[in-house]
Enzyme design. Structure first.
Site, PDB file in Angstrom:
ATOM      1  N   GLY A 129      42.310 -46.276 -33.971  1.00  0.00           N
ATOM      2  CA  GLY A 129      41.617 -45.133 -34.545  1.00  0.00           C
ATOM      3  C   GLY A 129      41.415 -45.232 -36.041  1.00  0.00           C
ATOM      4  O   GLY A 129      40.344 -44.876 -36.554  1.00  0.00           O
TER       5      GLY A 129
ATOM      6  N   THR B 169      41.889 -45.148 -24.469  1.00  0.00           N
ATOM      7  CA  THR B 169      41.251 -43.845 -24.640  1.00  0.00           C
ATOM      8  C   THR B 169      40.240 -43.774 -23.520  1.00  0.00           C
ATOM      9  O   THR B 169      39.701 -44.801 -23.131  1.00  0.00           O
ATOM     10  CB  THR B 169      40.490 -43.825 -25.995  1.00  0.00           C
TER      11      THR B 169
HETATM   12  N1  GLY Z   1      41.495 -44.529 -30.331  1.00  0.00           N
HETATM   13  C1  GLY Z   1      42.497 -43.589 -30.149  1.00  0.00           C
HETATM   14  C2  GLY Z   1      43.415 -43.420 -31.258  1.00  0.00           C
HETATM   15  O1  GLY Z   1      43.485 -44.245 -32.152  1.00  0.00           O
HETATM   16  O2  GLY Z   1      44.118 -42.443 -31.285  1.00  0.00           O
END
Ligand code: GLY
Length: 272
Positions: free
Chosen positions: A188, A134
């Site tokens: 995430g 990210t």
């Molecule tokens: N950290 C990005 C995602 O999990 O989509």
């Protein structure tokens, strides 16, 4: 580098974070952000992003298709609507209305990789360290104001409709202009359940250094995820004085710090 050069030329922190992350959104070789990002299991490339301004205002987009610069659409949501977050078709309609050109995000290379993946359709619902990233950025401008941005195409071959932490204010990104800011990368699902970026800023408010705050946020994730060895979660933080910190679960994460015209790649310390 782009954001650092802009700040040196007296740009605002908000403009610098937006244009800074746009560089990677447009990088076709980066398979986890913007155009060229890996698709979901159905072949859709869907982007998540958010941006936060020094005054505490924020904007975000989730499940955004057909736009390279999700961060810029998020900024328009922040500045031109009464809302914080727009999703899917509505976000796309809004982007068109604001003059963003319709873009095919699947590139020849990402389509080829997707077709190879389709042969086995092997999906392990854990983010593996290599295939996930990210772009998160925090900037402090000459007035001492802090802004942040976070943008991602999310987990490769995720379920259609899956949204990660990156567009969620408090999870993928949070800042308080009086205290500091934090951004996240990695799994995430774990970050969302711990509201990690908000936690880091609150820890700094209570006297922790950026480094200590990032370490506590990672320890929280480890405590509630017995499978922590199978995924990555990483945080960077900056406080009002410009001190930075970073911590992650697995070895291999590093962040770039641009200060006084110097660009430094700093390997993050890690738990495991
Ligand atoms: N950290 C990005 C995602 O999990 O989509």
């Amino acid at each position: 580098i782009k954001a650092g050069e802009m700040l040196t030329a007296d740009a605002t922190a908000l403009d610098a974070v937006e244009q800074g992350v746009m560089v990677e959104e447009a990088n076709l070789k980066n398979t986890t952000v913007g155009k060229g990002g890996a698709p979901d299991r159905e072949g859709n490339v869907t982007l998540d992003a958010c941006i936060m301004a020094p005054d505490g205002n924020a904007g975000s987009v989730v499940y955004l298709k057909n736009n390279t610069h999700a961060v810029s659409v998020a900024r328009k949501v922040m500045e031109d609507t009464p809302h914080v977050m727009l999703a899917g078709e509505g976000a796309d309609q809004f982007a068109r209305k604001k003059g963003f050109a319709k873009v095919e995000l699947l590139t020849e290379e990402s389509e080829k990789a997707y077709k190879e993946w389709l042969i086995k359709k092997e999906y392990i619902p854990l983010i593996n360290i290599e295939n996930h990233d990210t772009i998160g950025m925090l900037c402090i401008d000459k007035n001492g104001d802090i802004a942040g941005a976070c943008t991602s195409s999310g987990l490769s071959y995720k379920m259609n409709g899956r949204v990660g932490d990156s567009p969620l204010i408090g999870s993928g990104l949070f800042l308080d202009n009086e205290i500091g800011g934090a951004v996240a990368t990695g799994m995430g699902e774990a970050i969302m359940k711990n509201l990690s970026s908000f936690l880091i800023v609150e820890l700094m408010r209570n006297g922790k250094t950026p480094q200590e705050a990032c370490e506590i946020a990672v320890h929280r994730i480890i405590k509630s995820n017995p499978d922590y060895k199978d995924f990555q979660a990483a945080f960077i933080a900056v406080n009002k004085a410009g001190e930075t910190g970073s911590y992650c679960i697995q070895k291999g994460f590093s962040y770039v710090k641009y200060q006084d015209g110097r660009n430094e790649n700093i390997p993050s310390s890690y738990y495991f």
